[in-house]
Design a protein around this motif. Structure first.
Motif, PDB file in Angstrom:
ATOM      1  N   SER A 119       0.896  -0.990   0.103  1.00  0.00           N
ATOM      2  CA  SER A 119       0.006   0.110  -0.207  1.00  0.00           C
ATOM      3  C   SER A 119       0.780   1.390  -0.032  1.00  0.00           C
ATOM      4  CB  SER A 119      -0.937   0.107   1.332  1.00  0.00           C
ATOM      5  OG  SER A 119      -0.112   0.141   2.570  1.00  0.00           O
ATOM      6  N   ILE A 120       2.073   0.908   0.272  1.00  0.00           N
ATOM      7  CA  ILE A 120       3.182   2.410   0.276  1.00  0.00           C
ATOM      8  C   ILE A 120       3.105   2.904  -1.201  1.00  0.00           C
ATOM      9  CG2 ILE A 120       5.511   3.130   0.502  1.00  0.00           C
ATOM     10  CD1 ILE A 120       3.982   2.326   3.196  1.00  0.00           C
ATOM     11  N   THR A 121       3.119   4.330  -1.053  1.00  0.00           N
ATOM     12  CA  THR A 121       3.205   5.042  -2.410  1.00  0.00           C
ATOM     13  C   THR A 121       4.219   6.127  -2.088  1.00  0.00           C
ATOM     14  OG1 THR A 121       1.468   6.668  -1.955  1.00  0.00           O
ATOM     15  CG2 THR A 121       0.797   4.726  -2.718  1.00  0.00           C
ATOM     16  N   ALA A 122       4.455   7.141  -3.106  1.00  0.00           N
ATOM     17  CA  ALA A 122       5.419   8.162  -2.918  1.00  0.00           C
ATOM     18  C   ALA A 122       4.856   9.390  -1.881  1.00  0.00           C
ATOM     19  CB  ALA A 122       5.304   8.884  -4.255  1.00  0.00           C
ATOM     20  N   GLU A 123       3.716   9.139  -1.450  1.00  0.00           N
ATOM     21  CA  GLU A 123       3.238  10.066  -0.234  1.00  0.00           C
ATOM     22  C   GLU A 123       3.706   9.527   1.058  1.00  0.00           C
ATOM     23  OE1 GLU A 123      -1.025  12.031   0.178  1.00  0.00           O
ATOM     24  OE2 GLU A 123      -1.290  10.042  -0.839  1.00  0.00           O
ATOM     25  N   GLN A 124       3.940   8.159   1.066  1.00  0.00           N
ATOM     26  CA  GLN A 124       4.428   7.901   2.350  1.00  0.00           C
ATOM     27  C   GLN A 124       5.986   7.431   2.441  1.00  0.00           C
ATOM     28  OE1 GLN A 124       1.761   5.749   1.091  1.00  0.00           O
ATOM     29  NE2 GLN A 124       0.408   7.454   1.641  1.00  0.00           N
ATOM     30  N   GLU A 125       6.656   7.267   1.170  1.00  0.00           N
ATOM     31  CA  GLU A 125       8.003   6.704   1.158  1.00  0.00           C
ATOM     32  C   GLU A 125       8.939   7.693   1.909  1.00  0.00           C
ATOM     33  OE1 GLU A 125       8.788   6.117  -2.918  1.00  0.00           O
ATOM     34  OE2 GLU A 125       8.023   3.837  -2.744  1.00  0.00           O
TER      35      GLU A 125
END
Length: 645
Positions: A439-445
């Motif tokens: 579920s990880i995307t560039a928002e969270q990385e």
């Protein structure tokens, strides 16, 4: 996936015609913009008044707004899960907030929920984007949930006891809690069951809000019944007061079509009574909402029969007919938050089915007889003690691991788990509700990188919390300082925010986007402090720093008008894009700025040509007000009438 010979759970898609959600608005939500629009009037107990004062938040930070949609709809296949037995067919949309979209009663051939094949995105929810219809789950604070249009983590769960569940869950960022919805439909059951669980992993109490909202078809003969003679009412124009729904301002408001304007009725059900609400049409058919005792509140909402209410319904559900809502919540009204203790777990079970009342009694003039009749029928539909007895097993089942994952939700649960592990803070047992790395995307990385000790180099998403602020303060670079400023701004530390925004603007080699947002943040902080001229100048600097950012431009034009500088607004509007979701609002803002600058005829010309604002706010009557100002004596076109009252 077979559940039993007469009960199935099928993963599929359904065809809907709707607009794309569009990109997230990149502007961090830092201003104090959530307020309590109603005051408490006569007859409202102190307990309710106190809980209405408790837990109010200034904004929905760290969420970003969802306002990139238009009204240009197109056919698409939407992921769906269908639960079906001999009595009911239930369609659920996990990718759209977990909405129960259809509840079809096979025996009568009736849809118990207001539903349609062309849901229209509109500015109704806390993050703006929302659509009418179905049964939705609302958490966080007063309003439609931040997750209204988001995918929820979704899975099929097979329990050791033979139950087959559609499970949906998410980490709610405003209150820092985890919520979970388990849906199941047993063989030959007359009702759909929903087990809800909220978990507060924090070492402190949190203000909690939950309402399950069901949109129901409105017919000329539909009446809504609940076991109460009085309610706490609001009509979107006056104080919250104690009212009698069956004799309110000269009409019986329990008949949907009797209400002349939009209204809320929060039924004042005695603690000794079973809490339920049911709709009944000419035949006595309609949705019944039943729950275990924790879900205290029961509500009726109507749009009303005025031009504005009818316009809103057509705006939200084009061609689908009128609707109302019946709702169930933790508190008695939606103006309240309850205190959820540190480490607490709250759970309850809801049941939804056809009330199948006798219309002769349910539609009679004797309200007490209608209540007694409905209560007896609902006890036959789903005995109260039987529903209460389901709760302990539902809590056990809530931790059964998923058998098959269907859909990932957001990656913020993974980030929160990592943050808490690093800080030695408690977290939930994820056995039944895993937050998966997929579920990880560039928002969270970037935030996961910061937790691992990496240099922070900016992020498109935002976070909140003093431990995040400490990590960013140790970074000493403009990107970290900017995010630190937004966190302080969001919690209304305006002095600290201004200081950090200035540090960003004074630094060398700052990225264009970051510099523009720092000017914008400084401008908003100055406006909040009453320094209008300086604040508007900073907003203009932000637009000039990044001329490609339509969201910055739109906000600067809006605030230029609001803070008395229509000339600046008109000047900025000259560079507005001629295409995209913002065009309608920018056309209206140009007309408004012209009117404020003394050019009423030019403003009138724009309105006569036609203005459509995709993200028109619920109750926003600005177009009609401007028409009355610049076209005096001319009737306001029906297309511009959106007043709630």
């Amino acid at each position: 996936m077979a559940q039993a010979s007469t009960s199935t759970l099928t993963v599929t898609t359904i065809a809907l015609t709707m607009a794309d959600l569009g990109p997230l608005n990149p502007l961090p939500v830092v201003a104090a913009e959530l307020d309590q629009p109603y005051t408490v009037g006569e007859g409202v107990p102190e307990e309710l008044q106190a809980s209405a004062r408790y837990g109010v938040v200034p904004n929905v930070y760290p969420y970003l707004m969802q306002d990139g949609y238009s009204r240009d709809a197109a056919p698409k296949e939407v992921p769906a899960v269908v639960l079906e037995n001999s009595k009911l067919k239930v369609t659920v949309l996990p990718s759209l907030g977990g909405r129960v979209w259809e509840l079809f009663h096979k025996v009568t051939g009736k849809q118990l929920l207001h539903t349609h094949n062309a849901p229209q995105l509109a500015n109704i929810a806390l993050r703006k984007a929302w659509f009418a219809g179905g049964l939705e789950w609302n958490i966080g604070t007063r309003g439609h949930s931040p997750t209204s249009c988001d995918p929820l983590h979704s899975a099929i769960v097979h329990t050791p006891g033979g139950k087959h569940i559609l499970r949906m869950w998410e980490y709610e960022r405003l209150r820092e809690v985890v919520f979970q919805v388990d849906l199941w439909l047993p063989e030959d059951s007359e009702v759909l069951f929903a087990a809800i669980r909220l978990r507060n992993p924090n070492r402190h109490d949190v203000p909690m809000y939950w309402w399950s909202n069901a949109a129901i078809p409105e017919t000329a003969g539909t009446r809504v019944i609940a076991p109460a003679h009085e309610a706490f009412g609001s009509d979107y124009a006056t104080d919250i007061t104690r009212v009698r729904p069956t004799d309110h301002e000269g009409y019986d408001g329990t008949w949907l079509v009797n209400n002349p304007h939009a209204a809320d009725y929060f039924f004042d059900i005695h603690p000794s009574e079973r809490r339920w609400v049911v709709a009944a049409d000419d035949d006595g058919d309609g949705l019944a909402m039943l729950s275990t005792s924790r879900l205290r509140g029961k509500k009726l909402f109507v749009w009303g029969q005025g031009q504005g209410g009818k316009r809103w319904q057509e705006w939200l559900s084009p061609g689908a007919g009128p609707y109302a809502e019946i709702q169930a919540g933790l508190a008695q009204t939606q103006f309240e938050h309850l205190s959820m203790p540190a480490g607490a777990q709250w759970a309850w079970v809801e049941a939804y089915g056809n009330g199948q009342l006798d219309p002769g009694t349910s539609h009679g003039s004797d309200w007490d007889a209608a209540i007694a009749h409905a209560g007896a029928h609902l006890e036959e539909l789903m005995p109260h003690q039987e529903l209460e007895d389901m709760l302990p097993q539902a809590v056990i089942d809530a931790d059964v691991p998923p058998s098959k994952m269907l859909l990932p939700g957001s990656g913020w649960g993974v980030v929160e788990r990592a943050r808490r592990l690093k800080a030695g803070l408690p977290w939930i047992d994820e056995s039944g509700t895993p937050f998966v790395n997929e579920s990880i995307t560039a928002e969270q990385e970037p935030w996961l990188g910061l937790l691992k000790g990496k240099t922070f180099d900016g992020a498109p998403g935002f976070v909140a919390g003093l431990d995040w602020e400490e990590l960013l303060a140790a970074q000493d670079n403009p990107e970290a300082t900017f995010h630190l400023a937004t966190m302080k701004h969001a919690r209304q530390d305006l002095g600290g925010a201004k200081e950090d925004y200035l540090k960003v603007l004074e630094a060398k080699g700052v990225r264009r986007r970051t510099k523009a947002l720092a000017h914008r943040g400084l401008g908003l902080a100055l406006l909040a402090a009453g320094e209008d001229e300086e604040g508007l100048a900073e907003l203009r600097n932000g637009v000039e720093a990044d001329s490609t950012a339509t969201a910055l431009l739109l906000e600067a034009v809006t605030l230029g008008i609001r803070h008395g500088d229509p000339v600046m607004a008109l000047d900025l509007a000259e560079s507005a894009p001629s295409q995209g979701a913002a065009v309608g609002r920018l056309r209206f803002l140009r007309a408004l700025a012209l009117a404020r600058d003394g050019h009423g005829a030019e403003a009138a010309a724009i309105l006569r040509e036609g203005v459509e604002i995709p993200d028109l706010r619920e109750g926003e009557d600005a177009i009609a007000a401007l028409w009355e100002e610049v076209c005096p004596g001319e009737p306001v076109p029906a297309a511009y009438q959106f007043g709630m009252h």
